[in-house]
Design a protein around this motif. Structure first.
Motif, PDB file in Angstrom:
ATOM      1  N   ASP A  62      -3.806  10.215  -3.764  1.00 23.04           N
ATOM      2  CA  ASP A  62      -3.454   9.130  -4.672  1.00 23.04           C
ATOM      3  C   ASP A  62      -4.266   9.132  -5.945  1.00 23.04           C
ATOM      4  OD1 ASP A  62      -3.337   7.252  -1.690  1.00 23.04           O
ATOM      5  OD2 ASP A  62      -1.615   8.036  -2.827  1.00 23.04           O
TER       6      ASP A  62
ATOM      7  N   GLU B  59      -7.921   3.538   5.380  1.00 20.08           N
ATOM      8  CA  GLU B  59      -8.168   4.229   4.113  1.00 20.08           C
ATOM      9  C   GLU B  59      -9.183   5.331   4.367  1.00 20.08           C
ATOM     10  OE1 GLU B  59      -9.527   1.451   1.237  1.00 20.08           O
ATOM     11  OE2 GLU B  59      -7.520   0.725   0.719  1.00 20.08           O
TER      12      GLU B  59
ATOM     13  N   LEU C 135      -8.218   9.216  -2.396  1.00 19.22           N
ATOM     14  CA  LEU C 135      -8.071   8.120  -1.450  1.00 19.22           C
ATOM     15  C   LEU C 135      -6.681   8.208  -0.836  1.00 19.22           C
ATOM     16  CD1 LEU C 135      -8.930   5.324  -0.227  1.00 19.22           C
ATOM     17  CD2 LEU C 135      -7.826   4.299  -2.223  1.00 19.22           C
ATOM     18  N   LYS C 136      -6.612   8.138   0.509  1.00 20.55           N
ATOM     19  CA  LYS C 136      -5.332   8.151   1.190  1.00 20.55           C
ATOM     20  C   LYS C 136      -5.278   6.990   2.166  1.00 20.55           C
ATOM     21  CE  LYS C 136      -4.567  13.129   0.800  1.00 20.55           C
ATOM     22  NZ  LYS C 136      -4.205  14.381   1.515  1.00 20.55           N
ATOM     23  N   THR C 137      -4.055   6.446   2.356  1.00 20.16           N
ATOM     24  CA  THR C 137      -3.838   5.311   3.249  1.00 20.16           C
ATOM     25  C   THR C 137      -2.790   5.678   4.282  1.00 20.16           C
ATOM     26  OG1 THR C 137      -4.324   3.774   1.465  1.00 20.16           O
ATOM     27  CG2 THR C 137      -3.199   2.874   3.371  1.00 20.16           C
TER      28      THR C 137
ATOM     29  N   CYS D 104       0.562   4.101   1.731  1.00 17.80           N
ATOM     30  CA  CYS D 104       0.808   4.596   3.094  1.00 17.80           C
ATOM     31  C   CYS D 104       1.438   5.985   3.068  1.00 17.80           C
ATOM     32  CB  CYS D 104       1.685   3.638   3.886  1.00 17.80           C
ATOM     33  SG  CYS D 104       0.924   2.025   4.144  1.00 17.80           S
TER      34      CYS D 104
ATOM     35  N   ARG E  40       0.843  -1.201   0.000  1.00 23.13           N
ATOM     36  CA  ARG E  40       0.000   0.000   0.000  1.00 23.13           C
ATOM     37  C   ARG E  40       0.881   1.255   0.000  1.00 23.13           C
ATOM     38  NH1 ARG E  40      -5.252  -1.047   0.809  1.00 23.13           N
ATOM     39  NH2 ARG E  40      -5.838  -3.092   1.629  1.00 23.13           N
TER      40      ARG E  40
ATOM     41  N   GLN F  19     -11.272   8.272   2.335  1.00 22.98           N
ATOM     42  CA  GLN F  19     -11.634   8.559   0.947  1.00 22.98           C
ATOM     43  C   GLN F  19     -12.780   9.551   0.912  1.00 22.98           C
ATOM     44  OE1 GLN F  19     -12.811   5.132  -1.304  1.00 22.98           O
ATOM     45  NE2 GLN F  19     -13.171   6.267  -3.183  1.00 22.98           N
TER      46      GLN F  19
END
Length: 652
Positions: free
Chosen positions: A572, A637, A644-646, A567, A565, A639
């Motif tokens: 993204d 996650e 979308l961010k992790t 991260c 991922r 979103q």
């Protein structure tokens, strides 16, 4: 190294076929009921030596109606059905197969008749093949004839007194088989397509085999012989005067006959007395189609068997085996034989029309004497009418062949197992019985394996782990039809490989995979000196780990997927940015997320990739409670509609 052997018996379903042919009516008050397997005797009010009956039952084996001499329809109460007299414009239709019943659709049935009298005694010459329609919804379930004497064959076309039927390869329609007659004879077989919409009046013509005439020089000889489909509908047998027996291939997708084999015949036969010529009379196939039984008239052994799997056409003809000698020497007219839904063949071996029993071939799939023929094996029971003992008469009922198909027992097959590798062998089938395999498809039910299927006749497969597997083989026959064969096998002795380690990592991180269950390990075919390996994939990657048990010499493999991922706190999915903070991190299980995006979705995954939490916020703040989850690393996650961010969460 461990070696073992397992004996496979791949068996296609061979239960008794549909019960539509469970009810037989024939001869003098005679009848048999196969509804519950072994036949029981029943009585009718019909007392006639007619050479032909037909009938039909429902799917449970309850009698619907039966047909006498192709001209009169009787309901289940043995009364003439409404409009059921003279359905073919002929009061007495001659021939050994004067009628046959085929389901039209729903509650409606075709009754197809051979109108012999129409050829000889009507002017102009009427059609020799016609049909009526019976509707079982009428007359309070006793049925009524709604339509009669609908022509199938052309006016003035002579046809022999034989008819047979089998299913089309689409398993919905049927083929009606007739044969052109007249003088000096014809070799034209006529296949009429029967559908729920109607019966075609244009036949598929196959010009093949011996000439057949509407009648022969000897008196009554036009009765002689029959046409019979094999139970699977892929073969046709014909019996003719002068001991002639012919065998054909039948394409049940096109209606065409081909590849005739003359199994028996004599030339320049001696004239005896008009009705006692040395003819072949009845014919029937064994349920698996591998044997053909033929009855003969005067001056010849009565009942003979041909082994259709003997090899070449000459070998099949030479396989003729006498099952019963002619002890009667009576020159009987017919001697029909008929397969029952219980897998036995019943033989009309009348020495008198009032004979009170019929013969039984108890094991017709058996070769030679193993068929176990009993000349008086089935009594016909008492009758309440004169004659007070039911009599055999001249005939047995006529049915479409596919009511009687029993799939052959396929096997035994021996498959050797060495450390999970199984060498399979497809069953060897008898093409002469109509089971000509055009393709095979194996499915080993080993979902881990990348080689889970095969089209080879004798494939080899290495199973991935110990366990039970239901192996499936689909046989495709030419020109149509399939069998699906299954067998469960058990694999033992392989190493039980187990793999642990983080399955989800952030980009740039590594994870250590640990292995147990074997002695020597490799990862993606690269040897590992110990039982651990550190991997650092830059993208999500599948690794194949294999091991060997040094005691048994057997190997096993397993795959593991490492998900990578991003991260990162950078967007993204889109150039449009949104920011969020998570605190405290690490935490004992309760986290707060704050974001400048008012609406966002939160999903939390554990290291195995399983979703453990999901939520939605509309005010830019949200609490995540992982108190009930194990202490480890999680991935969150966040979103919104564009991005979308992790990020990694640590619970301790």
């Amino acid at each position: 190294m461990k070696n073992s052997f397992i004996l496979f018996c791949f068996i296609a379903i061979s239960s008794y076929s549909q019960k539509e042919a469970a009810q037989w009516r024939f001869g003098f008050h005679a009848g048999l009921n196969f509804q519950n397997g072994a036949p029981t005797t029943v009585s009718t009010n019909i007392a006639a030596p007619a050479s032909s009956f037909s009938g039909i039952a429902d799917s449970l084996g309850n009698l619907l109606f039966y047909v006498y001499s192709g001209s009169v329809v009787y309901n289940k109460n043995n009364d003439t059905m409404a409009n059921g007299f003279g359905i073919s414009s002929s009061i007495h239709n001659s021939g050994t197969q004067a009628s046959i019943v085929i389901r039209k659709s729903g509650s409606q049935y075709y009754v197809i008749s051979h109108n012999n009298e129409n050829y000889f005694w009507t002017s102009p010459i009427a059609p020799m093949t016609s049909y009526a329609i019976v509707d079982m919804n009428l007359a309070s379930g006793l049925g009524s004839v709604t339509t009669s004497s609908v022509a199938i064959s052309a006016f003035g076309l002579a046809q022999v007194g034989k008819m047979a039927a089998t299913k089309h390869c689409n398993q919905k329609d049927h083929w009606l088989l007739r044969h052109q007659g007249g003088f000096p004879g014809s070799n034209n077989y006529q296949s009429y397509l029967v559908t729920s919409a109607g019966i075609s009046t244009t036949a598929v013509i196959s010009s093949i085999g011996a000439l057949q005439t509407q009648a022969y020089i000897q008196a009554y000889a036009f009765y002689r012989g029959i046409h019979k489909f094999s139970p699977n509908g892929r073969k046709v047998a014909a019996t003719l005067p002068y001991r002639t027996v012919e065998l054909y291939d039948f394409d049940n997708s096109t209606g065409i006959l081909s590849n005739v084999i003359k199994l028996d015949t004599i030339t320049n036969p001696p004239y005896v007395n008009g009705i006692a010529e040395p003819n072949s009379l009845g014919a029937e196939f064994s349920p698996d189609g591998t044997k053909l039984y033929v009855t003969y008239g005067n001056k010849h052994p009565f009942l003979c068997q041909f082994n259709l799997c003997a090899g070449s056409p000459n070998a099949i003809a030479a396989s003729k085996t006498i099952i019963s000698y002619d002890t009667l020497n009576s020159g009987g007219l017919f001697y029909p034989i008929q397969l029952g839904i219980n897998g036995k063949i019943y033989v009309n071996n009348n020495d008198t029309l009032y004979a009170s029993s019929i013969g039984v071939i108890n094991n017709p799939n058996g070769l030679g004497a193993m068929c176990n023929y009993q000349p008086k094996g089935q009594p016909l029971g008492p009758s309440t009418l004169n004659p007070y003992v039911a009599g055999i008469g001249w005939g047995l009922p006529n049915f479409e062949s596919t009511f009687f198909e029993q799939k052959p027992i396929l096997g035994p097959i021996t498959a050797s197992i060495v450390c999970g590798q199984v060498n399979f062998a497809a069953p060897s089938l008898c093409a002469a019985a109509g089971y000509s395999v055009s393709a095979r498809q194996w499915n080993f039910n080993d979902t881990i394996s990348s080689a889970n299927t095969s089209s080879l006749a004798n494939p080899s497969h290495v199973f991935s782990a110990n366990g039970s597997y239901t192996v499936q083989l689909v046989l495709n026959y030419y020109p149509c039809g399939t069998d699906t064969l299954k067998q469960t096998i058990t694999i033992t002795g392989l190493p039980t490989l187990s793999i642990t380690g983080n399955k989800i990592i952030c980009k740039g991180e590594s994870t250590i995979l640990s292995f147990v269950g074997g002695n020597n390990y490799s990862i993606n075919n690269n040897a590992v000196l110990q039982n651990t390996a550190q991997v650092q994939p830059s993208v999500s990657t599948v690794y194949t780990i294999s091991t060997t048990n040094t005691v048994t010499g057997c190997s096993a493999l397993k795959t593991v997927s490492i998900t990578v991922r991003p991260c990162t706190n950078l967007a993204d999915l889109n150039t449009e940015q949104f920011n969020f903070n998570i605190y405290p991190n690490p935490s004992d299980g309760v986290f707060m997320i704050e974001s400048d995006a008012p609406i966002f979705i939160i999903k939390v995954y554990n290291q195995l990739g399983m979703l453990v939490y999901q939520g939605l916020t509309e005010n830019g703040k949200h609490n995540i409670d992982l108190s009930n989850q194990a202490n480890c690393i999680y991935f969150v996650e966040v979103q919104n509609k564009n991005s979308l961010k992790t990020q990694k969460l640590i619970k301790w």
